[in-house]
Design a protein around this motif. Structure first.
Motif, PDB file in Angstrom:
ATOM      1  N   VAL A  85       0.846  -1.195   0.000  1.00 17.71           N
ATOM      2  CA  VAL A  85       0.000   0.000   0.000  1.00 17.71           C
ATOM      3  C   VAL A  85       0.880   1.243   0.000  1.00 17.71           C
ATOM      4  CG1 VAL A  85      -1.670   1.311   1.367  1.00 17.71           C
ATOM      5  CG2 VAL A  85      -1.955  -1.148   1.075  1.00 17.71           C
ATOM      6  N   ARG A  86       1.927   1.230   0.781  1.00 16.82           N
ATOM      7  CA  ARG A  86       2.858   2.357   0.833  1.00 16.82           C
ATOM      8  C   ARG A  86       3.502   2.587  -0.533  1.00 16.82           C
ATOM      9  NH1 ARG A  86       6.382   5.317   4.626  1.00 16.82           N
ATOM     10  NH2 ARG A  86       7.430   6.656   3.146  1.00 16.82           N
ATOM     11  N   PHE A  87       3.881   1.490  -1.201  1.00 12.95           N
ATOM     12  CA  PHE A  87       4.493   1.578  -2.524  1.00 12.95           C
ATOM     13  C   PHE A  87       3.532   2.214  -3.529  1.00 12.95           C
ATOM     14  CE2 PHE A  87       5.270  -0.327  -6.710  1.00 12.95           C
ATOM     15  CZ  PHE A  87       6.581   0.076  -6.919  1.00 12.95           C
ATOM     16  N   ALA A  88       2.252   1.895  -3.429  1.00 15.10           N
ATOM     17  CA  ALA A  88       1.264   2.416  -4.370  1.00 15.10           C
ATOM     18  C   ALA A  88       0.911   3.877  -4.077  1.00 15.10           C
ATOM     19  CB  ALA A  88       0.007   1.557  -4.328  1.00 15.10           C
ATOM     20  N   ILE A  89       0.865   4.257  -2.818  1.00 15.23           N
ATOM     21  CA  ILE A  89       0.404   5.587  -2.440  1.00 15.23           C
ATOM     22  C   ILE A  89       1.542   6.602  -2.327  1.00 15.23           C
ATOM     23  CG2 ILE A  89      -0.699   6.887  -0.567  1.00 15.23           C
ATOM     24  CD1 ILE A  89      -2.496   4.554  -0.110  1.00 15.23           C
ATOM     25  N   ASP A  90       2.755   6.161  -2.087  1.00 18.93           N
ATOM     26  CA  ASP A  90       3.869   7.075  -1.843  1.00 18.93           C
ATOM     27  C   ASP A  90       4.097   8.083  -2.963  1.00 18.93           C
ATOM     28  OD1 ASP A  90       5.894   7.948  -0.073  1.00 18.93           O
ATOM     29  OD2 ASP A  90       7.397   7.016  -1.373  1.00 18.93           O
ATOM     30  N   PRO A  91       4.069   7.698  -4.241  1.00 18.09           N
ATOM     31  CA  PRO A  91       4.277   8.721  -5.277  1.00 18.09           C
ATOM     32  C   PRO A  91       3.226   9.829  -5.268  1.00 18.09           C
ATOM     33  CG  PRO A  91       4.514   6.535  -6.205  1.00 18.09           C
ATOM     34  CD  PRO A  91       4.007   6.367  -4.804  1.00 18.09           C
ATOM     35  N   ILE A  92       2.018   9.503  -4.870  1.00 21.53           N
ATOM     36  CA  ILE A  92       0.949  10.505  -4.819  1.00 21.53           C
ATOM     37  C   ILE A  92       1.207  11.493  -3.687  1.00 21.53           C
ATOM     38  CG2 ILE A  92      -1.522  10.835  -4.439  1.00 21.53           C
ATOM     39  CD1 ILE A  92      -1.903   8.017  -5.604  1.00 21.53           C
ATOM     40  N   MET A  93       1.773  11.031  -2.610  1.00 20.78           N
ATOM     41  CA  MET A  93       1.990  11.862  -1.439  1.00 20.78           C
ATOM     42  C   MET A  93       3.202  12.792  -1.586  1.00 20.78           C
ATOM     43  SD  MET A  93      -0.497  10.870   0.399  1.00 20.78           S
ATOM     44  CE  MET A  93      -0.276  11.248   2.103  1.00 20.78           C
ATOM     45  N   LYS A  94       4.128  12.446  -2.489  1.00 25.56           N
ATOM     46  CA  LYS A  94       5.326  13.271  -2.639  1.00 25.56           C
ATOM     47  C   LYS A  94       5.001  14.561  -3.366  1.00 25.56           C
ATOM     48  CE  LYS A  94       8.990   9.916  -2.456  1.00 25.56           C
ATOM     49  NZ  LYS A  94      10.141   9.343  -3.121  1.00 25.56           N
ATOM     50  N   GLU A  95       5.735  15.591  -3.014  1.00 23.64           N
ATOM     51  CA  GLU A  95       5.587  16.881  -3.672  1.00 23.64           C
ATOM     52  C   GLU A  95       6.152  16.773  -5.081  1.00 23.64           C
ATOM     53  OE1 GLU A  95       7.560  21.244  -3.180  1.00 23.64           O
ATOM     54  OE2 GLU A  95       6.945  20.219  -1.352  1.00 23.64           O
ATOM     55  N   GLY A  96       5.475  17.390  -6.039  1.00 22.34           N
ATOM     56  CA  GLY A  96       5.923  17.338  -7.428  1.00 22.34           C
ATOM     57  C   GLY A  96       7.276  18.010  -7.603  1.00 22.34           C
ATOM     58  N   ALA A  97       7.981  17.563  -8.610  1.00 21.03           N
ATOM     59  CA  ALA A  97       9.294  18.127  -8.882  1.00 21.03           C
ATOM     60  C   ALA A  97       9.143  19.573  -9.340  1.00 21.03           C
ATOM     61  CB  ALA A  97       9.995  17.307  -9.944  1.00 21.03           C
ATOM     62  N   LYS A  98       9.975  20.413  -8.807  1.00 16.20           N
ATOM     63  CA  LYS A  98       9.942  21.815  -9.199  1.00 16.20           C
ATOM     64  C   LYS A  98      10.916  22.009 -10.346  1.00 16.20           C
ATOM     65  CE  LYS A  98       8.597  23.486  -4.705  1.00 16.20           C
ATOM     66  NZ  LYS A  98       8.949  24.235  -3.536  1.00 16.20           N
TER      67      LYS A  98
END
Length: 165
Positions: free
Chosen positions: A33-46
């Motif tokens: 679950v962490r693997f699937a959700i982690d990219p969504i939780m990260k701040e987008g690259a500036k």
């Protein structure tokens, strides 16, 4: 004799095994679950501002300029080529529009349609935009073209990320 509130040996084992099984299942599922959700939780690259063109080369007619940005995808870093339609408006302010059509992501061109010479035209489905990037009613795009964040420094135009109008 057993009372009503007493737990039988069978019930105790059932509760214990269910609890242990639940903890084991949670221990196995949590990383997935962490693997699937982690990219969504990260701040987008500036995206840093990158130099695109000298201001003296910008005219009132939209011109397409390409530039490279550094993109980080997980652990892989690469250079990606992007484009922008850049021109000066009536006030002399620089406008930088994304060439990506808001309908299906095709690339728009300036004055590509002989029937509409002063508009951005998307050849995929006949989408049209005014010079300022606003979508023309009755054509497929439902939103205006994105606008790049811009900055002028030392006679050069720097562009950042494209943001919706």
């Amino acid at each position: 004799m057993a009372k009503k509130d007493d737990v039988s040996r069978r019930q105790f084992l059932n509760y214990t095994l269910t609890g242990v099984g639940g903890f084991m299942a949670a221990g196995m599922l949590l990383p997935m679950v962490r693997f699937a959700i982690d990219p969504i939780m990260k701040e987008g690259a500036k995206q840093d501002m990158v130099p695109v063109v000298e201001v003296s080369k910008v005219t009132e007619k939209p011109q397409r300029f390409t530039f490279e940005i550094e993109q980080k995808d997980g652990w892989y870093e690469s250079k990606v080529t992007q484009a922008a339609w850049v021109y000066k408006d009536k006030n002399g302010d620089i406008v930088a529009l994304s060439p990506i059509c808001k309908h299906l992501g095709c690339t728009v061109d300036w004055a590509a349609s002989p029937a509409h010479p002063n508009q951005f035209y998307c050849p995929c489905h006949g989408g049209r935009y005014e010079k300022d990037g606003t979508n023309i009613k009755g054509t497929p795009p439902l939103a205006p073209l994105d606008v790049y964040k811009k900055e002028v420094k030392d006679g050069k135009l720097y562009l950042g990320q494209a943001v919706p109008q």
